[in-house]
Design a protein around this motif. Structure first.
Motif, PDB file in Angstrom:
ATOM      1  N   ALA A 121     -43.752  10.827  -5.463  1.00 56.07           N
ATOM      2  CA  ALA A 121     -44.067  10.710  -4.031  1.00 56.07           C
ATOM      3  C   ALA A 121     -44.400  12.078  -3.445  1.00 56.07           C
ATOM      4  O   ALA A 121     -45.378  12.230  -2.696  1.00 56.07           O
ATOM      5  N   ARG A 122     -43.585  13.087  -3.772  1.00 59.32           N
ATOM      6  CA  ARG A 122     -43.845  14.435  -3.260  1.00 59.32           C
ATOM      7  C   ARG A 122     -45.200  14.948  -3.731  1.00 59.32           C
ATOM      8  O   ARG A 122     -45.940  15.583  -2.981  1.00 59.32           O
ATOM      9  N   ILE A 126     -45.515   5.389 -12.137  1.00 59.82           N
ATOM     10  CA  ILE A 126     -44.799   4.801 -10.999  1.00 59.82           C
ATOM     11  C   ILE A 126     -44.370   3.379 -11.302  1.00 59.82           C
ATOM     12  O   ILE A 126     -43.219   2.992 -11.044  1.00 59.82           O
ATOM     13  N   MET A 127     -45.264   2.590 -11.867  1.00 59.07           N
ATOM     14  CA  MET A 127     -44.932   1.187 -12.165  1.00 59.07           C
ATOM     15  C   MET A 127     -43.819   1.091 -13.206  1.00 59.07           C
ATOM     16  O   MET A 127     -42.978   0.193 -13.132  1.00 59.07           O
ATOM     17  N   GLY A 147     -52.778   2.696  -0.959  1.00 58.80           N
ATOM     18  CA  GLY A 147     -52.518   1.510  -0.149  1.00 58.80           C
ATOM     19  C   GLY A 147     -51.800   0.433  -0.934  1.00 58.80           C
ATOM     20  O   GLY A 147     -50.905  -0.243  -0.411  1.00 58.80           O
ATOM     21  N   ARG A 148     -52.158   0.306  -2.201  1.00 59.12           N
ATOM     22  CA  ARG A 148     -51.546  -0.723  -3.044  1.00 59.12           C
ATOM     23  C   ARG A 148     -50.123  -0.341  -3.440  1.00 59.12           C
ATOM     24  O   ARG A 148     -49.204  -1.161  -3.349  1.00 59.12           O
ATOM     25  N   ILE A 149     -49.918   0.914  -3.873  1.00 62.45           N
ATOM     26  CA  ILE A 149     -48.605   1.318  -4.384  1.00 62.45           C
ATOM     27  C   ILE A 149     -47.569   1.383  -3.270  1.00 62.45           C
ATOM     28  O   ILE A 149     -46.370   1.182  -3.501  1.00 62.45           O
ATOM     29  N   LEU A 150     -48.017   1.633  -2.049  1.00 63.81           N
ATOM     30  CA  LEU A 150     -47.079   1.719  -0.925  1.00 63.81           C
ATOM     31  C   LEU A 150     -46.619   0.349  -0.455  1.00 63.81           C
ATOM     32  O   LEU A 150     -45.754   0.256   0.427  1.00 63.81           O
ATOM     33  N   ALA A 198     -39.579   0.000  -2.902  1.00 58.26           N
ATOM     34  CA  ALA A 198     -38.873   1.163  -3.466  1.00 58.26           C
ATOM     35  C   ALA A 198     -39.712   2.429  -3.324  1.00 58.26           C
ATOM     36  O   ALA A 198     -39.220   3.477  -2.881  1.00 58.26           O
ATOM     37  N   PHE A 199     -40.988   2.325  -3.661  1.00 56.34           N
ATOM     38  CA  PHE A 199     -41.829   3.528  -3.577  1.00 56.34           C
ATOM     39  C   PHE A 199     -42.143   3.867  -2.122  1.00 56.34           C
ATOM     40  O   PHE A 199     -42.209   5.050  -1.767  1.00 56.34           O
ATOM     41  N   ALA A 200     -42.334   2.854  -1.300  1.00 56.26           N
ATOM     42  CA  ALA A 200     -42.601   3.103   0.127  1.00 56.26           C
ATOM     43  C   ALA A 200     -41.446   3.876   0.756  1.00 56.26           C
ATOM     44  O   ALA A 200     -41.642   4.765   1.591  1.00 56.26           O
ATOM     45  N   GLN A 201     -40.216   3.555   0.333  1.00 51.91           N
ATOM     46  CA  GLN A 201     -39.032   4.223   0.881  1.00 51.91           C
ATOM     47  C   GLN A 201     -39.016   5.711   0.514  1.00 51.91           C
ATOM     48  O   GLN A 201     -38.830   6.569   1.380  1.00 51.91           O
ATOM     49  N   VAL A 202     -39.250   6.024  -0.776  1.00 57.01           N
ATOM     50  CA  VAL A 202     -39.196   7.428  -1.179  1.00 57.01           C
ATOM     51  C   VAL A 202     -40.396   8.196  -0.620  1.00 57.01           C
ATOM     52  O   VAL A 202     -40.290   9.394  -0.314  1.00 57.01           O
ATOM     53  N   TYR A 203     -41.519   7.526  -0.453  1.00 52.56           N
ATOM     54  CA  TYR A 203     -42.694   8.195   0.101  1.00 52.56           C
ATOM     55  C   TYR A 203     -42.476   8.526   1.576  1.00 52.56           C
ATOM     56  O   TYR A 203     -42.852   9.600   2.036  1.00 52.56           O
ATOM     57  N   GLU A 204     -41.832   7.619   2.277  1.00 51.15           N
ATOM     58  CA  GLU A 204     -41.521   7.856   3.690  1.00 51.15           C
ATOM     59  C   GLU A 204     -40.552   9.022   3.823  1.00 51.15           C
ATOM     60  O   GLU A 204     -40.673   9.863   4.721  1.00 51.15           O
ATOM     61  N   GLN A 205     -39.580   9.095   2.903  1.00 49.54           N
ATOM     62  CA  GLN A 205     -38.626  10.209   2.912  1.00 49.54           C
ATOM     63  C   GLN A 205     -39.331  11.534   2.648  1.00 49.54           C
ATOM     64  O   GLN A 205     -39.011  12.548   3.274  1.00 49.54           O
ATOM     65  N   ALA A 206     -40.295  11.505   1.727  1.00 47.88           N
ATOM     66  CA  ALA A 206     -41.049  12.738   1.418  1.00 47.88           C
ATOM     67  C   ALA A 206     -41.884  13.153   2.628  1.00 47.88           C
ATOM     68  O   ALA A 206     -41.991  14.334   2.943  1.00 47.88           O
TER      69      ALA A 206
END
Length: 206
Positions: free
Chosen positions: A161-162, A137-138, A184-187, A191-199
């Motif tokens: 994210a999925r 991810i990083m 908690g840290r990665i979110l 950028a990752f928070a956005q795709v995770y929210e979409q998933a």
């Protein structure tokens, strides 16, 4: 080529309803072959001189990709025998490999987590997934920040994210602090928070 042909035969049997029972007593042996064929082999990596540039060609990649594909088919055909921590080991190994293999590994992990009976077999290994997913991810977050291969980077982040969305409830249910802290840290990354929210919302474009 011979090993790939052998794996192809196994794959055909696994996906054929009329033939799947043929391999039912051989899953352990096949998994051992998959573990061997899915390993990166430095001796199969060659360097090609392209004038001012040198390009590395991994001749072992096609066999590794097919080994992971067969593992997915084996899990689908014989979940009771195959769903085990061995699959977690293969996923961890594959997450350090080529992107195409990472895609298959994420699907393999999602398939594994879809079997309720398998969860108690793998819950103790959830923490081992943190380091490989964190590293992957990083890597792509840095690509997004540098505005390099942004489309590809976002595709890979959506994939991660999925996959993590499937694993997260298992970690939370078992109060797996290492994994929960990692999420908690990665979110915190936009950028990752956005795709995770979409998933989470089912709006993933992939």
């Amino acid at each position: 080529q011979v090993r790939k042909a052998a794996l192809h035969s196994v794959n055909v049997v696994c996906v054929s309803p009329s033939c799947s029972e043929i391999l039912q007593d051989s899953t352990d042996l096949i998994l051992e072959r998959i573990k061997d064929d899915s390993k990166q082999r430095p001796e199969l990596i060659r360097e090609v001189d392209l004038g001012p540039f040198k390009h590395k060609v991994d001749d072992g990649l096609p066999l590794r990709k097919f080994a992971y594909t067969v593992c997915c088919s084996l899990l689908a055909a014989y979940p009771e025998q195959v769903a085990s921590p061995t699959i977690i080991d293969l996923v961890i190994q594959g997450m350090g490999d080529n992107e195409d293999i990472q895609v298959i590994c994420c699907q393999l992990l999602q398939d594994l987590c879809s079997w309720n009976f398998a969860l108690f077999r793998i819950m103790g290994r959830v923490g081992d997934l943190v380091e490989p997913f964190d590293r992957c991810i990083m890597r792509w977050i840095k690509q997004v920040q540098a505005k390099q291969q942004v489309g590809r980077a976002m595709d890979m982040l959506r994939l991660y994210a999925r996959t993590l969305k499937v694993v997260e409830p298992i970690a939370e249910a078992n109060q797996h602090k290492v994994f929960v802290d990692f999420m908690g840290r990665i979110l915190k990354d936009p950028a990752f928070a956005q795709v995770y929210e979409q998933a989470t919302a089912g709006k993933d474009s992939l």
